[in-house]
Structures are given as structure tokens and as C-alpha cells.
Design a protein around this motif. Structure first.
Motif, short mmCIF file in Angstrom:
data_model
loop_
_atom_site.label_atom_id
_atom_site.label_comp_id
_atom_site.label_asym_id
_atom_site.label_seq_id
_atom_site.Cartn_x
_atom_site.Cartn_y
_atom_site.Cartn_z
N VAL A 141 0.78 -1.49 0.22
CA VAL A 141 -0.17 0.10 0.01
C VAL A 141 0.82 1.29 -0.01
N GLU A 142 1.78 1.13 -0.53
CA GLU A 142 2.80 2.22 -0.76
C GLU A 142 2.26 3.17 -1.95
N PRO A 143 2.58 4.46 -1.92
CA PRO A 143 2.19 5.27 -3.09
C PRO A 143 2.84 4.82 -4.26
N PHE A 144 2.10 4.93 -5.43
CA PHE A 144 2.59 4.44 -6.74
C PHE A 144 1.99 3.14 -7.02
N THR A 145 1.69 2.21 -6.09
CA THR A 145 1.62 0.70 -6.08
C THR A 145 0.05 0.56 -7.01
N HIS A 146 0.16 -0.26 -7.80
CA HIS A 146 -0.77 -0.68 -8.68
C HIS A 146 -1.41 -2.02 -8.06
N ILE A 147 -2.53 -2.17 -7.44
CA ILE A 147 -3.09 -3.20 -6.61
C ILE A 147 -4.48 -3.45 -6.77
N THR A 148 -4.78 -4.89 -6.45
CA THR A 148 -6.23 -5.12 -6.46
C THR A 148 -6.64 -5.27 -4.69
N VAL A 149 -7.71 -4.64 -4.21
CA VAL A 149 -7.82 -4.79 -3.08
C VAL A 149 -9.54 -5.32 -2.90
N GLN A 150 -9.74 -5.85 -1.67
CA GLN A 150 -11.07 -6.50 -1.26
C GLN A 150 -11.40 -5.25 -0.13
N LEU A 151 -12.44 -4.79 -0.17
CA LEU A 151 -12.82 -3.42 0.71
C LEU A 151 -13.94 -3.89 1.23
N ALA A 152 -14.12 -3.83 2.86
CA ALA A 152 -15.11 -4.03 3.55
C ALA A 152 -15.86 -2.78 3.82
N LYS A 153 -17.16 -2.53 3.39
CA LYS A 153 -17.94 -1.31 3.95
C LYS A 153 -18.00 -1.36 5.55
N ALA A 154 -17.51 0.12 5.93
CA ALA A 154 -17.76 0.38 7.19
C ALA A 154 -18.52 1.66 7.46
N ARG A 155 -18.69 2.02 8.55
CA ARG A 155 -19.68 3.07 8.71
C ARG A 155 -19.28 4.34 8.25
N ASP A 156 -18.01 4.57 8.24
CA ASP A 156 -17.34 5.65 7.35
C ASP A 156 -16.50 5.78 6.40
#
Ligand SMILES: [Zn+2]
Length: 258
Positions: A54-69
Motif C-alpha cells: 500500500v505504498e504510493p504508486f503501487t498498482h493493486i487489487t483490493v478487497q474492501l469491506a464497507k464500514a460506517r465511514d
């Protein structure tokens, strides 16, 4: 209605900041939803398995979980870390400039823009390889203007609409293009642009990268093109101060600082 609690995204990490005791707050530009922020829990702990991705410039795929905010990153994989950019300070600063331009012209909740993600990832990959980064950065600037809706008018006068002739011209940031010497006399707020510099801008605007990369501008022309493009971006950013997007961003700032 059941809301989807988890979603996947392809993204470039634009920047990160410390968040709480051990977490990081990421600003991502995603293919699916455009710009969004996400939290990586425990990313600053020594044993974090996510930190390196998760350093800047990195091209990634992420799984994200919705949270309150702000959504939480639950999984992350690197597609390309662009390592050569991290080993060379000049390239690092060019990459940072590319990311910053995209970051400053986009807002959360605008939605995804596949063309912008492609432009950014293609440009970062080229920046790793090319011998001379100058052209790669100028090409990115020109395409970015296209995708953001600020494509400059370089082939006809932005005032009289006559075709531009081979001679020195003016450039009007407010009209978004070239103004011929006849119209430009006495008009306020115009910049000079030489025939030589205009030739390269036009070449970058109408060519694919392979073709554009054959250009070989003199150091003087390089300097002029770079100065003009940066002034135009600065002008556009200042004009953005009046847009709803900017106001929305300002309203969000106190939340970010909290
Ligand atoms: Zn004219």
C-alpha cells in the motif's frame, strides 16, 4: 434490501497517511469508483503483511469491506510495484507529480474512469523504462487534459477559428487554446507560444505514445513546453476553486484532520 458489504477494486495508491495508533489511511484511484479513501488496519505494525502493498504508486487489487465511514482493506495484492521508480529520485519525483495532478483534479464519489486508471498505469510503467522521462510526463499531461475535459484547442485559433499557421502564436488559458497573432494583438491574459513549442504540443495531442516518443525537441523547446503546461495546470486548478467539487472537498477537510 441487502446492501453489498464487501467489494473488490483495482486501484493505484495515490497517497497514504497515518491513521490512529497503527493504521494507515489510503487515498486510492480505483477503476470501479474513481477516487476513494480506505483504511488498512495495523499497516504500521512490523509484521503487517499488507504494508508493502500500500505504498504510493503501487498498482493493486483490493478487497474492501464497507464500514460506517471509510471502507476497510481486508485483502490486497500487488499488480505492479514499479520498482525502478523507487530506485531513482528523479523518476520518483516525476511519478509523484503524475499522481498529484490526478489527485488534485478528481474528487471522491465522481465515479470510476477506466481511461484515467489506464493512463496512469501505462504512464508509470513507461516511466520505469524510458531513457528520457521528459516526454513520458508531457504525454501524460496532454492525455490527462483530454480525459478531464480540458483538451486544449491547438489547431485553430480559439477566437476566430481560422486554422493556425506556422508562426509564433499566443496561448489563452481562459479560452483553452491557441490565439492567432491577428486576434492576440492587445488581448489581455495571453501567453506567448513559439512555433516550435506548439509543434510538439500538437504532436503529443494527436499521436499515440510510440509515435509521440520519436519527437526530439531542443532543450529550449522542452523548457518552453514544460513551463507552459505547468502554468496551464496551475491556471485550471485555481479556476477549480469555484467548483462544487472543491467546496465539497473543503467541507470534508475537518473530518480528515479529526
Ligand atoms: Zn484568430
Amino acid at each position: 434490501m441487502a446492501e453489498q458489504r464487501s467489494f473488490r477494486a483495482e486501484a493505484v495508491v495515490l497517497r497514504h497517511a497515518n491513521w490512529g495508533e497503527a493504521d494507515r489511511l489510503l487515498t486510492l484511484y480505483t477503476r470501479e469508483q474513481g477516487k476513494l479513501r480506505a483504511i488498512v488496519k495495523g499497516a504500521r505494525k512490523i509484521r503487517s503483511r499488507k504494508a508493502g502493498h500500500v505504498e504510493p504508486f503501487t498498482h493493486i487489487t483490493v478487497q474492501l469491506a464497507k464500514a460506517r465511514d471509510i471502507p476497510i482493506v481486508t485483502q490486497v495484492e500487488t499488480l505492479d510495484a514499479y520498482l525502478p521508480l523507487r530506485e531513482d529520485l528523479i523518476r520518483t519525483s516525476y511519478a509523484a507529480y503524475m499522481l498529484e495532478l490526478l489527485d488534485r483534479f478528481t474528487y471522491e464519489e465522481e465515479g470510476g474512469n477506466l481511461a484515467l486508471v489506464r493512463l496512469l498505469t501505462d504512464s508509470l510503467a513507461r516511466l520505469c523504462k524510458v531513457a528520457e522521462p521528459w516526454l513520458c510526463v508531457r504525454y501524460y499531461e496532454m492525455r490527462l487534459l483530454d480525459h478531464l475535459g480540458f483538451r486544449p484547442q491547438l489547431f485553430e485559433c480559439a477566437n476566430c477559428r481560422r486554422e493556425i499557421q506556422a508562426e509564433d502564436q499566443f496561448f489563452s488559458p481562459s479560452a483553452g487554446g491557441v490565439i492567432c497573432p491577428r486576434c492576440g494583438q492587445g488581448l489581455p491574459g495571453l501567453w506567448n507560444i513559439s512555433e516550435e513549442a506548439l509543434k510538439y504540443l500538437r504532436h503529443f495531442q494527436r499521436s499515440a505514445f510510440g509515435e509521440a516518443a520519436r519527437a526530439n525537441p531542443t532543450p529550449e523547446a522542452q523548457k518552453e513546453v514544460e513551463t507552459l503546461m505547468q502554468a496551464y495546470f496551475t491556471y485550471l486548478l485555481e479556476r477549480q476553486l469555484n467548483t462544487p467539487g472543491f467546496l465539497k472537498k473543503m467541507r470534508e477537510e475537518p473530518k480528515r484532520a479529526a
